[in-house]
Structure formats: structure tokens, C-alpha cells
Design a protein around this motif. Structure first.
Motif, PDB file in Angstrom:
ATOM      1  N   ALA A  19      -1.838  -0.097  -4.836  1.00 35.59           N
ATOM      2  CA  ALA A  19      -1.648  -1.433  -4.251  1.00 35.59           C
ATOM      3  C   ALA A  19      -0.323  -2.033  -4.679  1.00 35.59           C
ATOM      4  O   ALA A  19       0.385  -2.657  -3.866  1.00 35.59           O
ATOM      5  N   THR A  20       0.043  -1.861  -5.932  1.00 32.36           N
ATOM      6  CA  THR A  20       1.315  -2.380  -6.431  1.00 32.36           C
ATOM      7  C   THR A  20       2.484  -1.746  -5.691  1.00 32.36           C
ATOM      8  O   THR A  20       3.464  -2.422  -5.338  1.00 32.36           O
ATOM      9  N   ALA A  21       2.389  -0.443  -5.430  1.00 32.46           N
ATOM     10  CA  ALA A  21       3.465   0.254  -4.717  1.00 32.46           C
ATOM     11  C   ALA A  21       3.598  -0.269  -3.292  1.00 32.46           C
ATOM     12  O   ALA A  21       4.719  -0.482  -2.800  1.00 32.46           O
ATOM     13  N   PHE A  22       2.483  -0.499  -2.617  1.00 33.63           N
ATOM     14  CA  PHE A  22       2.547  -1.037  -1.257  1.00 33.63           C
ATOM     15  C   PHE A  22       3.170  -2.433  -1.261  1.00 33.63           C
ATOM     16  O   PHE A  22       4.018  -2.753  -0.421  1.00 33.63           O
ATOM     17  N   LEU A  23       2.753  -3.270  -2.203  1.00 32.86           N
ATOM     18  CA  LEU A  23       3.325  -4.623  -2.291  1.00 32.86           C
ATOM     19  C   LEU A  23       4.825  -4.568  -2.554  1.00 32.86           C
ATOM     20  O   LEU A  23       5.605  -5.288  -1.924  1.00 32.86           O
ATOM     21  N   HIS A  24       5.219  -3.720  -3.495  1.00 26.03           N
ATOM     22  CA  HIS A  24       6.636  -3.611  -3.860  1.00 26.03           C
ATOM     23  C   HIS A  24       7.478  -3.159  -2.670  1.00 26.03           C
ATOM     24  O   HIS A  24       8.642  -3.546  -2.540  1.00 26.03           O
ATOM     25  N   ALA A  25       6.877  -2.336  -1.794  1.00 25.56           N
ATOM     26  CA  ALA A  25       7.602  -1.837  -0.622  1.00 25.56           C
ATOM     27  C   ALA A  25       7.589  -2.830   0.536  1.00 25.56           C
ATOM     28  O   ALA A  25       8.155  -2.557   1.597  1.00 25.56           O
ATOM     29  N   GLY A  26       6.941  -3.971   0.359  1.00 26.64           N
ATOM     30  CA  GLY A  26       6.962  -5.009   1.375  1.00 26.64           C
ATOM     31  C   GLY A  26       5.815  -4.982   2.364  1.00 26.64           C
ATOM     32  O   GLY A  26       5.859  -5.685   3.378  1.00 26.64           O
ATOM     33  N   THR A  30      -4.005  -6.031   1.439  1.00 24.88           N
ATOM     34  CA  THR A  30      -5.315  -6.615   1.168  1.00 24.88           C
ATOM     35  C   THR A  30      -6.040  -5.692   0.204  1.00 24.88           C
ATOM     36  O   THR A  30      -5.970  -4.460   0.341  1.00 24.88           O
ATOM     37  N   VAL A  31      -6.724  -6.260  -0.763  1.00 20.89           N
ATOM     38  CA  VAL A  31      -7.414  -5.442  -1.758  1.00 20.89           C
ATOM     39  C   VAL A  31      -8.865  -5.881  -1.896  1.00 20.89           C
ATOM     40  O   VAL A  31      -9.211  -7.025  -1.619  1.00 20.89           O
ATOM     41  N   TRP A  32      -9.694  -4.927  -2.314  1.00 23.80           N
ATOM     42  CA  TRP A  32     -11.093  -5.234  -2.628  1.00 23.80           C
ATOM     43  C   TRP A  32     -11.525  -4.356  -3.778  1.00 23.80           C
ATOM     44  O   TRP A  32     -11.171  -3.175  -3.861  1.00 23.80           O
ATOM     45  N   ASN A  33     -12.310  -4.941  -4.675  1.00 26.84           N
ATOM     46  CA  ASN A  33     -12.906  -4.187  -5.769  1.00 26.84           C
ATOM     47  C   ASN A  33     -14.262  -4.791  -6.078  1.00 26.84           C
ATOM     48  O   ASN A  33     -14.478  -5.998  -5.925  1.00 26.84           O
ATOM     49  N   ARG A  34     -15.188  -3.935  -6.508  1.00 24.23           N
ATOM     50  CA  ARG A  34     -16.543  -4.411  -6.809  1.00 24.23           C
ATOM     51  C   ARG A  34     -16.512  -5.500  -7.875  1.00 24.23           C
ATOM     52  O   ARG A  34     -17.277  -6.447  -7.835  1.00 24.23           O
TER      53      ARG A  34
END
Length: 289
Positions: A19-26, A30-34
């Protein structure tokens, strides 16, 4: 696809790194975790925290899943299969090739993948990812997935990435077991592992030459002893077992290697190359090498 929205389901150490890599790439992410609290740091970086799995799936056309195992994947996504229609599901959860094939029909486009990296090197040249499944899905999302590391596509069979994953991990464990055993053996003579390590690394690099040579022999089904015969290897293996016994080091690892070589020798491969052991692993040793 430079700003393609992405959903990441599962925020363990690896999921957070993805998720961090996707955000950093612009990429709008959206994220979900239990456990919702695991998303706090990502939310501070701009991620949208979905309240439910269904909301997470519907948020993006590309849904990346990285969970504990396929049982958790099924429990998490099965109630939302209708929401996956028209979306690409990229499953980066570790599992078997059979499990990957079983879930291949859950989305309009499906990719099964494996991550050959630790979380800390995601989004660097050191990371590489294995993919198999829908060719159109890989082509359409390749640029987005590249922000995670170097991606390799193996074809339409969704189980191939999982097979490559476990085969490569086997190479890693075999190499590490051999190093650890060697470090224990030399440690009995008061040699530090850090002193042994450079020599081990140099030898591992040399062994890659054997890998390439033996791969050609395996593909041809013939095992000429161009470097050393199996009998020569076997004689040296016995020394390793004896040295281990004398040093009080566990002999199970070298004894196993010796046992495999002896099985190949018993099947008629005494004068063949070490590559002939593949017939033992295949379960069909031959005597016509």
C-alpha cells in the motif's frame, strides 16, 4: 494508468509495504484490514480506509490481496464475489498452485502472484514479483504493478507463480541450511560465521555455473560427468558426515544429501554427473544416463 486507483486488502507487514508503494507512486489507494488500527499510518499518508471488505472491493478496478493464507482469502472475499465482477483481482497470498487455480474464477480478470522480497525492499530494484493468470489483466495493469518491483509474467496457468515461488524458496532454504551447517562445523573449530561468510558467498556464486550447466543436461535427459562423477561427490560427502560427527555437529543434513546420492548411485548413475539426482527427486530413477 499512472493514477489508477488501487485497493489493498490485508495490512500485515507486506500488505503495508504494498500500500505504501502504491501511495508513493501516486495511486489513489483504498485499504482494508480486519484490525482497523493497522491502517492509521497509511491513512495519515493519504490512503482511504474502507469500513468493509465490500466497500474496499468496489473502490477500485484493481484489487490486491495479501492475507495469511487461502483460507483467509476465501473467508474474506467469498461473500463479495459479485462485487469482483468487472475488476482485476491480484492475489499475492502465499499458497499452493491448486489453491491458486481454484480461486482463478473469482474475478473477471485474475492474477495470482508471489513476492520474492521482504517488505523493506518493496518498490526497489531488489524486489521481484511473479505473476500468472490472465494475460490481458497483466498487460493492462503491468505499469501499476511495476511500482512494487520487477514483475515477471509466466503465462495463463494461474498456478505457475505459486510453483515458481515454492521452487525458489526451496533453493533458498537449501542454500541457507548448507551455510548454517557449515558455520556450525567451522564454529566447532572456533571460526566465526562472519569469517566463513565471504568464502561461502564466493562459492555460492561459483555454484550458479553448475546450475546453468545442469539445467541443460536435465532438459536433454543426459548427465555426462563433465566436471565430476556422482561417485566423486559421494566420496566427499562421506568426509562431511565424518567431520560433522567428530565435531559434535548434527549430521542429519549431510546424511540426507549422502542418502540421496546413494539412491542415485544404486539406480545406475555412479558415473553420471550430479544432475542425475533429479531422477531421484522425480521418483523415477533411470539407469541409462
Amino acid at each position: 494508468m499512472s493514477n489508477e486507483p488501487v485497493t489493498v486488502i490485508g495490512l500485515g507487514l507486506m500488505g503495508k509495504a504494498l500500500a505504501t508503494a502504491f501511495l508513493h507512486a501516486g495511486h489513489p489507494t483504498t485499504v482494508w484490514n480486519r484490525t482497523p488500527g493497522k491502517a492509521d499510518a497509511l491513512a495519515a499518508r493519504g490512503a482511504v480506509v474502507a469500513p468493509t471488505v465490500g466497500d474496499a472491493v468496489r473502490a477500485s478496478s484493481l484489487v490486491v490481496v495479501c492475507l495469511t493464507d487461502y483460507t483467509v482469502v476465501r473467508d474474506t472475499l467469498a461473500p463479495h464475489r459479485a462485487d469482483l465482477a468487472g475488476r482485476t483481482l491480484v492475489n499475492l497470498t502465499s499458497g499452493t498452485s491448486a489453491e491458486a487455480r481454484e480461486t482463478a474464477g473469482w474475478a473477471s480478470d485474475h492474477l495470482d502472484g508471489a513476492i520474492m522480497a521482504v517488505p523493506g525492499v518493496i518498490a526497489t530494484p531488489e524486489a521481484f514479483l511473479l505473476f500468472s493468470g490472465s494475460a490481458s489483466a497483466f498487460e493492462r495493469h503491468e505499469e501499476t504493478l511495476k511500482c512494487l518491483g520487477n514483475g515477471v509474467y509466466f503465462g495463463e496457468d494461474p498456478g505457475l507463480a505459486s510453483l515458481y515461488d515454492v521452487a525458489l524458496l526451496g533453493v533458498m532454504w537449501g542454500t541457507l541450511n548448507a551455510f548454517l551447517h557449515g558455520a556450525a562445523l567451522l564454529g566447532a573449530a572456533k571460526v566465526d560465521a562472519s569469517v566463513f561468510a565471504p568464502f561461502a558467498n564466493q562459492w555460492v556464486a561459483s555454484v550458479t555455473g553448475f546450475v546453468s550447466e545442469y539445467a541443460g543436461q536435465i532438459d536433454k535427459g543426459a548427465y555426462p560427468a563433465e566436471d565430476a562423477s556422482l561417485d566423486t561427490h559421494l566420496a566427499t560427502m562421506r568426509y562431511l558426515v565424518r567431520e560433522s560427527e567428530a565435531a559434535g555437529v548434527d549430521t542429519e543434513w549431510p546424511a540426507l544429501v549422502q542418502t540421496l546420492a546413494e539412491r542415485a548411485r544404486g539406480a545406475g548413475h555412479a558415473g553420471a554427473s550430479y544432475a542425475s539426482l533429479i531422477e531421484v527427486f522425480r521418483g523415477t530413477p533411470r539407469s541409462d544416463s
